[in-house]
Design a protein around this motif. Structure first.
Motif, short mmCIF file in Angstrom:
data_model
loop_
_atom_site.label_atom_id
_atom_site.label_comp_id
_atom_site.label_asym_id
_atom_site.label_seq_id
_atom_site.Cartn_x
_atom_site.Cartn_y
_atom_site.Cartn_z
N GLU A 10 0.82 -1.20 0.00
CA GLU A 10 0.00 0.00 0.00
C GLU A 10 0.85 1.26 0.00
O GLU A 10 2.02 1.24 0.38
CB GLU A 10 -0.91 0.01 1.23
CG GLU A 10 -0.17 0.06 2.55
CD GLU A 10 -1.09 -0.02 3.75
OE1 GLU A 10 -2.31 -0.18 3.53
OE2 GLU A 10 -0.59 0.07 4.87
N THR A 11 0.27 2.36 -0.46
CA THR A 11 0.95 3.65 -0.47
C THR A 11 0.00 4.73 0.05
O THR A 11 -1.22 4.55 0.06
CB THR A 11 1.42 4.06 -1.88
OG1 THR A 11 0.34 4.69 -2.59
CG2 THR A 11 1.91 2.86 -2.68
N ARG A 12 0.58 5.83 0.43
CA ARG A 12 -0.20 6.98 0.87
C ARG A 12 -1.05 7.55 -0.26
O ARG A 12 -2.06 8.21 -0.02
CB ARG A 12 0.76 8.05 1.40
CG ARG A 12 0.15 9.25 2.09
CD ARG A 12 1.27 10.18 2.52
NE ARG A 12 0.79 11.39 3.18
CZ ARG A 12 1.58 12.40 3.54
NH1 ARG A 12 2.89 12.32 3.33
NH2 ARG A 12 1.08 13.48 4.13
N GLY A 13 -0.64 7.28 -1.50
CA GLY A 13 -1.34 7.82 -2.65
C GLY A 13 -2.46 6.95 -3.18
O GLY A 13 -3.12 7.32 -4.16
N ASP A 14 -2.71 5.80 -2.55
CA ASP A 14 -3.74 4.88 -3.06
C ASP A 14 -5.10 5.55 -3.29
O ASP A 14 -5.74 5.30 -4.32
CB ASP A 14 -3.89 3.69 -2.12
CG ASP A 14 -2.73 2.70 -2.23
OD1 ASP A 14 -1.79 2.97 -3.01
OD2 ASP A 14 -2.76 1.67 -1.53
N PRO A 15 -5.56 6.42 -2.39
CA PRO A 15 -6.88 7.05 -2.61
C PRO A 15 -6.93 7.96 -3.83
O PRO A 15 -8.01 8.27 -4.34
CB PRO A 15 -7.11 7.85 -1.32
CG PRO A 15 -6.24 7.21 -0.29
CD PRO A 15 -5.03 6.77 -1.04
N HIS A 16 -5.75 8.39 -4.31
CA HIS A 16 -5.71 9.31 -5.46
C HIS A 16 -5.46 8.60 -6.78
O HIS A 16 -5.44 9.25 -7.84
CB HIS A 16 -4.60 10.35 -5.26
CG HIS A 16 -4.71 11.14 -3.99
ND1 HIS A 16 -5.78 11.97 -3.74
CD2 HIS A 16 -3.89 11.24 -2.91
CE1 HIS A 16 -5.61 12.54 -2.55
NE2 HIS A 16 -4.48 12.12 -2.04
#
Length: 281
Positions: free
Chosen positions: A253-259
């Motif tokens: 997972e990454t911090r950017g997944d929602p984007h």
């Protein structure tokens, strides 16, 4: 170890990624996951999350001579292996993508210069490069290889110690108080690797150069980054805010997944050559 998507899901998302990238101008942002396959460890990848790593803090390095001695003592041991790392298939695929006119540029959070060694030309090194050192007093910049020679001469036998390489290009070793640090040859000031430490700001000119690459692109492709650090995450958040598609290729997972418009869970070295081949076909 973090679980990844099953092969059939990776296949579907890879097709989605290719559909997003095909015929587009692509800006690429890379992180440590792009270099782990070259033997350089990271801070937040699937393997290193299992054990704590304490990155060098800018304020501590600046304020404490003992911290600087600790860093350079460890760096002498780790440098030879770090400097000897070679580009992997992911680096080479990105260089080929640039050569074929697919990229507006490459932004990297890495400090290993492996993109340059692979042949990439239009690169913004957000965090600088360990290949250089800078004097904290006079600002003189000099080659890290030359400093390595001087540190080895001042500390005979030190570089031969055996230790695990760490993400900062140093090694997991307790230096004690015996290590001798050498000063700047110009003014005798204290030396620092020419990189952005944790807690230190990225120079404005580098951020602007990186934004120019993103601005010229239709798609932002992030490779091998958890995006935990704001210096890289800002581009994902900014692109998504203005409706520019963001694609992620990363293990875990990454911090950017929602984007993300598309997310592919996989290793850069394994998938980027296939992406290159299929985009070029």
């Amino acid at each position: 170890m973090l679980e990844t998507l099953p092969p059939e899901a990776v296949g579907r998302s890879l097709d989605d990624l290719l559909a997003l990238l095909r015929g587009k101008r692509i800006a690429v942002l890379t992180g440590a996951g792009c270099s782990t396959e070259s033997g350089i460890p990271d801070y937040r990848g699937p393997e290193t999350r299992r054990r704590a790593r304490n990155p060098i803090q800018f304020k501590a390095f600046m304020a404490d001579p003992a911290m600087r001695r600790r860093y350079w003592a460890r760096a002498v041991v780790g440098w030879e292996r770090f400097d000897g790392a070679q580009p992997n298939a992911g680096h080479r695929a990105l260089a080929a993508m640039e050569e074929r006119g697919l990229l507006t540029g490459l932004i990297t959070q890495n400090v290993d210069r492996l993109h340059h060694r692979a042949g990439s030309q239009n690169v913004v090194e957000l965090h600088g490069a360990l290949a250089e050192v800078v004097c904290l007093d006079c600002g003189a910049v000099s080659p890290r290889a030359e400093l390595q020679r001087r540190l080895r001469e001042a500390n005979p036998g030190w570089a031969a110690r055996s230790a695990e390489m760490a993400p900062d290009g140093d090694a997991e070793i307790d230096p004690g108080a015996d290590f001798r640090v050498v000063p700047c040859e110009v003014c005798s000031g204290a030396l620092k690797p020419h990189v952005v430490f944790f807690g230190e700001g990225v120079p404005k000119a580098r951020v602007e150069a990186a934004w120019s690459m993103v601005d010229a692109a239709n798609v932002l492709l992030v490779v091998g980054s958890s995006l935990a650090v704001f210096s890289g995450y800002r581009f994902v958040r900014g692109a998504a805010k203005r409706g520019q598609p963001v694609a992620l290729l990363n293990l875990g997972e990454t911090r950017g997944d929602p984007h993300a418009a598309v997310k592919v869970d996989g290793a850069a070295g394994a998938l980027l050559p296939e992406i290159l081949q299929r985009l070029s076909g």
